[in-house]
Design a protein around this motif. Structure first.
Motif, mmCIF file in Angstrom:
data_model
loop_
_atom_site.group_PDB
_atom_site.id
_atom_site.type_symbol
_atom_site.label_atom_id
_atom_site.label_comp_id
_atom_site.label_asym_id
_atom_site.label_seq_id
_atom_site.Cartn_x
_atom_site.Cartn_y
_atom_site.Cartn_z
ATOM 1 N N ARG A 150 0.880 -1.333 0.093
ATOM 2 C CA ARG A 150 0.034 -0.097 0.070
ATOM 3 C C ARG A 150 1.011 1.337 -0.064
ATOM 4 O O ARG A 150 1.758 1.452 1.007
ATOM 5 N N ALA A 151 0.540 2.070 -0.974
ATOM 6 C CA ALA A 151 1.285 3.539 -1.124
ATOM 7 C C ALA A 151 0.346 4.480 -0.212
ATOM 8 O O ALA A 151 -0.982 4.560 -0.986
ATOM 9 N N ALA A 152 0.631 5.374 0.555
ATOM 10 C CA ALA A 152 0.015 6.059 1.353
ATOM 11 C C ALA A 152 -0.460 7.476 0.169
ATOM 12 O O ALA A 152 0.240 7.751 -0.566
ATOM 13 N N ALA A 153 -1.516 7.910 0.481
ATOM 14 C CA ALA A 153 -2.218 9.070 -0.093
ATOM 15 C C ALA A 153 -2.408 9.957 0.888
ATOM 16 O O ALA A 153 -3.701 10.293 1.310
ATOM 17 N N PRO A 154 -1.570 10.699 1.589
ATOM 18 C CA PRO A 154 -2.131 11.917 2.704
ATOM 19 C C PRO A 154 -3.160 12.521 2.301
ATOM 20 O O PRO A 154 -3.875 13.062 3.191
ATOM 21 N N GLU A 155 -3.237 13.177 1.123
ATOM 22 C CA GLU A 155 -3.958 14.330 0.794
ATOM 23 C C GLU A 155 -5.562 13.862 0.982
ATOM 24 O O GLU A 155 -6.298 14.492 0.958
ATOM 25 N N GLU A 156 -5.702 12.414 0.843
ATOM 26 C CA GLU A 156 -6.737 11.668 1.111
ATOM 27 C C GLU A 156 -7.165 11.149 2.693
ATOM 28 O O GLU A 156 -8.598 11.286 3.121
ATOM 29 N N SER A 157 -6.185 10.739 3.206
ATOM 30 C CA SER A 157 -6.238 10.077 4.402
ATOM 31 C C SER A 157 -6.373 11.075 5.633
ATOM 32 O O SER A 157 -6.810 10.341 6.767
ATOM 33 N N LEU A 158 -5.715 12.014 5.565
ATOM 34 C CA LEU A 158 -5.644 13.031 6.769
ATOM 35 C C LEU A 158 -6.964 13.377 7.064
ATOM 36 O O LEU A 158 -7.431 14.253 5.902
ATOM 37 N N MET A 159 -7.542 13.415 8.342
ATOM 38 C CA MET A 159 -8.947 13.845 8.510
ATOM 39 C C MET A 159 -8.838 14.476 9.821
ATOM 40 O O MET A 159 -8.031 14.058 10.716
ATOM 41 N N LEU A 160 -9.810 15.241 10.043
ATOM 42 C CA LEU A 160 -10.039 16.305 11.284
ATOM 43 C C LEU A 160 -11.057 15.588 12.182
ATOM 44 O O LEU A 160 -11.914 15.442 11.665
ATOM 45 N N THR A 161 -10.689 15.222 13.514
ATOM 46 C CA THR A 161 -11.663 14.648 14.323
ATOM 47 C C THR A 161 -12.484 15.713 15.004
ATOM 48 O O THR A 161 -12.155 17.051 14.832
ATOM 49 N N GLY A 162 -13.425 15.355 15.859
ATOM 50 C CA GLY A 162 -14.541 16.450 16.547
ATOM 51 C C GLY A 162 -13.753 17.037 17.597
ATOM 52 O O GLY A 162 -14.252 18.098 18.040
ATOM 53 N N ASP A 163 -12.374 16.538 18.259
ATOM 54 C CA ASP A 163 -11.863 17.251 19.211
ATOM 55 C C ASP A 163 -10.583 17.597 18.604
ATOM 56 O O ASP A 163 -9.516 18.015 19.443
ATOM 57 N N GLN A 164 -10.610 18.340 17.448
ATOM 58 C CA GLN A 164 -9.481 19.079 16.695
ATOM 59 C C GLN A 164 -8.111 18.236 16.747
ATOM 60 O O GLN A 164 -7.101 18.884 16.833
ATOM 61 N N ASN A 165 -8.150 17.133 16.357
ATOM 62 C CA ASN A 165 -7.049 16.334 16.307
ATOM 63 C C ASN A 165 -7.004 15.910 14.768
ATOM 64 O O ASN A 165 -8.003 15.720 14.196
ATOM 65 N N ILE A 166 -5.802 15.454 14.260
ATOM 66 C CA ILE A 166 -5.590 14.792 13.036
ATOM 67 C C ILE A 166 -5.480 13.217 13.242
ATOM 68 O O ILE A 166 -4.583 12.767 13.938
ATOM 69 N N VAL A 167 -6.045 12.558 12.365
ATOM 70 C CA VAL A 167 -6.030 11.076 12.174
ATOM 71 C C VAL A 167 -5.923 10.671 10.787
ATOM 72 O O VAL A 167 -6.492 11.312 9.809
ATOM 73 N N ASP A 168 -5.079 9.733 10.773
ATOM 74 C CA ASP A 168 -4.741 8.948 9.219
ATOM 75 C C ASP A 168 -5.667 7.979 8.930
ATOM 76 O O ASP A 168 -5.747 6.799 9.674
ATOM 77 N N VAL A 169 -6.636 7.900 8.178
ATOM 78 C CA VAL A 169 -7.910 6.874 7.893
ATOM 79 C C VAL A 169 -7.666 6.321 6.265
ATOM 80 O O VAL A 169 -7.721 7.187 5.551
ATOM 81 N N GLN A 170 -7.381 5.166 6.331
ATOM 82 C CA GLN A 170 -7.228 4.351 5.141
ATOM 83 C C GLN A 170 -8.220 3.520 5.054
ATOM 84 O O GLN A 170 -8.451 2.478 5.714
ATOM 85 N N PHE A 171 -9.255 3.420 4.128
ATOM 86 C CA PHE A 171 -10.389 2.509 3.820
ATOM 87 C C PHE A 171 -10.645 2.178 2.420
ATOM 88 O O PHE A 171 -10.186 2.990 1.547
ATOM 89 N N ARG A 172 -11.471 1.263 2.367
ATOM 90 C CA ARG A 172 -11.803 0.673 0.913
ATOM 91 C C ARG A 172 -13.520 0.372 0.908
ATOM 92 O O ARG A 172 -13.903 0.267 1.781
ATOM 93 N N VAL A 173 -14.115 0.733 -0.357
ATOM 94 C CA VAL A 173 -15.175 0.782 -0.541
ATOM 95 C C VAL A 173 -15.493 -0.582 -1.735
ATOM 96 O O VAL A 173 -15.045 -0.384 -2.758
ATOM 97 N N SER A 174 -16.439 -1.412 -1.341
ATOM 98 C CA SER A 174 -16.781 -2.683 -2.340
ATOM 99 C C SER A 174 -18.163 -2.125 -2.655
ATOM 100 O O SER A 174 -19.199 -2.013 -2.015
ATOM 101 N N TRP A 175 -18.308 -2.022 -4.233
ATOM 102 C CA TRP A 175 -19.602 -1.697 -4.997
ATOM 103 C C TRP A 175 -19.890 -2.308 -6.079
ATOM 104 O O TRP A 175 -18.724 -2.927 -6.609
ATOM 105 N N GLN A 176 -21.147 -2.229 -6.439
ATOM 106 C CA GLN A 176 -21.533 -2.874 -7.948
ATOM 107 C C GLN A 176 -22.346 -1.971 -8.448
ATOM 108 O O GLN A 176 -22.936 -1.202 -7.811
ATOM 109 N N ILE A 177 -22.539 -2.133 -9.626
ATOM 110 C CA ILE A 177 -23.738 -1.279 -10.419
ATOM 111 C C ILE A 177 -25.093 -2.142 -9.924
ATOM 112 O O ILE A 177 -25.053 -3.213 -9.593
ATOM 113 N N ASP A 178 -26.043 -1.222 -9.671
ATOM 114 C CA ASP A 178 -27.226 -1.842 -8.993
ATOM 115 C C ASP A 178 -27.921 -2.212 -10.198
ATOM 116 O O ASP A 178 -28.409 -1.898 -11.394
ATOM 117 N N PRO A 179 -28.337 -3.500 -10.096
ATOM 118 C CA PRO A 179 -29.160 -4.608 -11.058
ATOM 119 C C PRO A 179 -30.346 -3.984 -11.592
ATOM 120 O O PRO A 179 -30.896 -4.168 -12.633
#
Length: 369
Positions: free
Chosen positions: A138-167
């Motif tokens: 996995r190669a990091a993409a910090p411009e997408e993964s760095l997110m701001l939490t509700g208590d003003q902290n920064i967290v690095d979140v990496q996730f994947r979405v599985s999807w398909q075309i709606d039949p």
């Protein structure tokens, strides 16, 4: 020409080229006779000299038209749904198997792979790597993964979405969005930032990870449905959730300090829970002892008062007798437990000497005690 030799044209006796007359099907001849008739019919349409005559052109045009109509047959695979277009307008869907639509340029067919599962990665990119355990790195993409939490902290979140075309609505996927994969990725990143912004960093790193995935999936599906994107979200998976590497050591120090603080608080609560019940028990015992002493003292005073009142009533009835009885009872109580010698001084004769022999005799240990 050859058709003149057949008695008035290529179809003699009112029969067609396939041995059928105007009245319906006729009994078929043998194979050679059928082939001979077919050759005669074709020679009737073809020109006898150089170049194309009128009937030859008509024959070619008819064959071309037949081939053009035959070109409209197409096959849809089991994992696909076909969308028929006629002059660019949607004219319905077709399922797996052999189907037909107007050939090009009147009609076209768009085959949509509705059963194929697609993966959209947010915050990282998978790359082939032979040294990795699963064959991918996995190669990091910090411009997408760095997110701001509700208590003003920064967290690095990496996730994947599985999807398909709606039949149920593949036409929405084809016509309503221009770049579906980019749209799914942008919406997924936006929804994840929204969910992370509602939580604190401690919960995101520990207990809230299990609730983030279904929450993001529900919100993502709702937004895509509002877009009429024709996308069915199958699953959202968090690959890694951590603090940025630049502040990882500092965050670990803070986490250790918070754990020490929580441990000290727990120890204080433990000591308090131990001492407080003991103090409450001692206070309750003192109160009960005081109440018992008070009840005992009141009962004794009440009894003495009652006895005194009874004696006083008897004293009023017979003062002399009561006084004598009280005197005797007092003397009995005072002198009853000691050795004594009684002398009668009221007699005329002198007192007789008395020797206390029982005092000289040894007494058993129990009696002496």
């Amino acid at each position: 020409m050859s058709w003149n030799n057949q008695g008035g044209g290529p179809w003699r006796s009112g029969q067609g080229p396939w041995g059928q007359g105007p009245g319906g099907a006729q009994p078929p001849g043998d194979l050679e006779e059928t082939l001979r008739r077919l050759q005669a019919a074709l020679r009737g349409f073809l020109p006898s000299g150089g170049g194309f005559a009128g009937r030859g052109v008509i024959f070619v045009v008819l064959v071309a038209i037949l081939l053009w109509f035959a070109w409209g047959f197409y096959t849809v695979q089991p994992n696909e749904i076909g969308i028929n277009l006629v002059f660019g307008a949607n004219h319905g869907k077709t399922q797996a198997g052999l189907n037909y639509n107007w050939p090009w340029p009147v009609g076209t067919v768009i085959k949509v792979p509705v059963s194929d599962q697609k993966i959209t990665e947010v915050g990282y990119r998978s790359e082939l790597d032979a040294a990795a355990e699963n064959g991918r790195n996995r190669a990091a993409a910090p411009e997408e993964s760095l997110m701001l939490t509700g208590d003003q902290n920064i967290v690095d979140v990496q996730f994947r979405v599985s999807w398909q075309i709606d039949p149920a609505a593949p036409e929405n996927f084809v016509f309503n969005i221009r770049h579906p994969e980019e749209t799914v990725k942008a919406v997924a990143e936006s929804v994840m930032r929204e969910v992370v912004g509602l939580k604190k960093i401690d919960g995101i790193l520990t207990t809230d990870r299990q609730s983030i995935e279904p929450d993001v999936q529900t919100r993502l599906q709702k937004v895509l449905n509002d877009y009429h994107a024709g996308v069915l979200v199958l699953q959202v998976q968090l690959q890694s959730v951590d603090v940025p590497s630049q502040v990882l050591s500092a965050y670990r120090d803070v986490t250790a300090a918070q754990q020490d603080q929580q441990r000290a608080v727990n120890d204080a609560y433990t000591y308090s829970n131990k001492v407080k019940p003991e103090a409450e028990g001692a206070a309750a015992r003192i109160r009960l002892e005081a109440q018992a002493y008070r009840q005992q003292t009141v009962a004794e005073a009440t009894g003495q008062t009652s006895r005194f009142n009874q004696v006083y009533e008897q004293y009023k009835n017979a003062p002399g007798v009561t006084r004598e009885r009280m005197y005797l009872e007092t003397m009995e109580r005072v002198l009853g437990g000691m050795d004594k010698t009684i002398l009668d001084t009221n007699g005329v004769a002198p007192p007789v000497p008395y020797l206390a022999l029982d005092a000289l005799q040894p007494k058993p240990a129990g009696a002496a005690k």
